[in-house]
Design a protein around this motif. Structure first.
Motif, PDB file in Angstrom:
ATOM      1  N   ASP A   1      24.540  68.835  65.029  1.00  0.00           N
ATOM      2  CA  ASP A   1      24.133  67.429  65.088  1.00  0.00           C
ATOM      3  C   ASP A   1      22.848  67.446  66.302  1.00  0.00           C
ATOM      4  OD1 ASP A   1      25.299  67.628  67.627  1.00  0.00           O
ATOM      5  OD2 ASP A   1      26.571  65.999  67.455  1.00  0.00           O
TER       6      ASP A   1
ATOM      7  N   SER B   1      14.250  68.975  68.552  1.00  0.00           N
ATOM      8  CA  SER B   1      15.440  68.055  68.254  1.00  0.00           C
ATOM      9  C   SER B   1      15.176  66.806  68.753  1.00  0.00           C
ATOM     10  CB  SER B   1      16.958  68.510  68.446  1.00  0.00           C
ATOM     11  OG  SER B   1      16.970  68.639  69.855  1.00  0.00           O
TER      12      SER B   1
ATOM     13  N   PRO C   1      19.590  63.459  68.465  1.00  0.00           N
ATOM     14  CA  PRO C   1      20.616  62.506  68.781  1.00  0.00           C
ATOM     15  C   PRO C   1      20.199  61.292  69.426  1.00  0.00           C
ATOM     16  CG  PRO C   1      20.808  64.861  69.389  1.00  0.00           C
ATOM     17  CD  PRO C   1      19.462  64.503  68.952  1.00  0.00           C
TER      18      PRO C   1
END
Length: 382
Positions: free
Chosen positions: A139, A167, A320
């Motif tokens: 994730d 990310s 996230p």
């Protein structure tokens, strides 16, 4: 006399941020357009350097002021903990090359670090130092517990990006610093993706070493970066490059006393990038005047607009974002099944909307001066 820093009249002032009238720049995690005050400071240097003897200019007093401004920006104990470096890589390599390593020592990193925070540590393998990788979860998260569990009594350094470039995930550094300090090691932080957009407090986070270049979220030029060293560790770390300026009697040219400065200036071996540092001073002064808490509040609102709008249009959000503490200035999205991410980035650039392609995904990174209307323009283009 040192020139005063400019006042801020608006968070989206085209004079302070000329990029606003030229493009929709949403790639501050890459290379940011320099802010107006930084451009003006560098232009002023060029004019003065061509018409004045350096002894009559205010460059060096302004750079001394930059050391104090930088300490304020990251809540260092004072300017003696701040050195100027050409880039993040140099700061990280200063730690890697400056410590006295022993065979069997370990360095903990993640498996998704930007190369600047991998190769200096990997190079230590020739001294028998082992690299320990913590895996990124599917994730996009780096789990704090995974990092802490990787720390042993052989861990000499944990070196992490505060925010991951691929990310946008922000990690909680405090529990990691507490764990590595109990093990007798140090926390080194690549903060190029956080300083200038997120509140960074080296004291409350327990950071021992920090490096960041000014050309991303600090809105300064390339080639002018900052390096923080905890005051208790300055003399333990040997300068990897030895020159004239990091000696105690640097200005007494005929006095060859081989003795390093005791504070962070010991990591500055020679002449500074004067125009770059003057530009960085103006940029950091601007950020401090706006206030980093205010900067982050604005950016968080803009990135939430990106994430929610992209999801409504069928794009997956890789970054996230469930917890505020894990968010950053970057939102990384997955292209839809019918699209290719590289082609999407190119198509946006044709409309003067600039984002970045990273690891097969689209990274969007607005700064506080970007407007909600610019985010809507991006979403419409998507």
């Amino acid at each position: 006399m040192s020139e005063a820093l400019p006042a801020v009249s608006s968070m989206s002032d085209p004079h302070l941020f000329p990029a606003l009238s030229a493009m929709v720049h949403l790639n501050h995690a890459g290379v940011a357009p320099v802010c107006g005050p930084a451009a003006e400071a560098m232009a002023k240097y060029g004019q003065e350097a061509s018409t004045l003897p350096y002894s009559e200019a205010s460059w060096y007093s302004d750079i001394k002021d930059l050391r104090s401004l930088t300490a304020r920006l990251i809540n260092a104990r004072g300017p003696d903990e701040i050195a100027f470096v050409p880039n993040t890589s140099t700061g990280l390599a200063t730690v890697a090359r400056g410590l006295d390593w022993r065979r069997g020592d370990q360095v903990v990193i993640t498996d998704v670090e930007y190369p600047a925070n991998r190769y200096p540590w990997e190079d230590l393998g020739r001294f028998g130092v082992e690299l320990v990788e913590v895996k990124q979860h599917a994730d996009g998260r780096i789990d704090v517990e995974d990092v802490c569990n990787a720390i042993t009594d052989r861990t000499r350094v944990v070196s992490l990006s505060h925010v991951q470039y691929g990310s946008g995930h922000r990690i909680d550094l405090r529990p990691i610093s507490e764990t590595v300090h109990r093990a007798g090691g140090y926390l080194c932080v690549d903060a190029i993706q956080s300083v200038g957009v997120l509140p960074v407090d080296v004291r409350s986070m327990g950071i021992d070493f920090l490096a960041a270049d000014g050309h991303k979220w600090m809105l300064g030029p390339e080639g002018a970066g900052i390096f923080y060293v905890h005051e208790d560790l300055c003399e333990m770390l040997h300068p990897p490059v030895v020159g004239w300026l990091n000696m105690v009697n640097a200005q007494d040219y005929g006095n060859y006393e081989y003795r390093f400065v005791r504070d962070a200036r010991r990591f500055e071996p020679g002449t500074w990038n004067v125009p770059g540092l003057l530009g960085l001073r103006a940029a950091i002064g601007l950020l401090l005047e706006v206030g980093i808490e205010r900067v982050w509040e604005r950016v968080e609102g803009l990135t939430t607009r990106v994430a929610e709008g992209a999801a409504e249009r069928g794009y997956g959000v890789f970054s996230p974002r469930r917890l505020e503490s894990e968010r950053s200035g970057s939102v990384v999205i997955e292209a839809r099944a019918s699209e290719e991410a590289g082609a999407l980035v190119k198509r946006l650039a044709e409309q003067k909307i600039y984002v970045a392609l990273r690891n097969g995904r689209v990274r969007v990174s607005p700064h506080f001066y970007n407007t909600p209307e610019q985010i809507d323009r991006l979403l419409e283009a998507l």
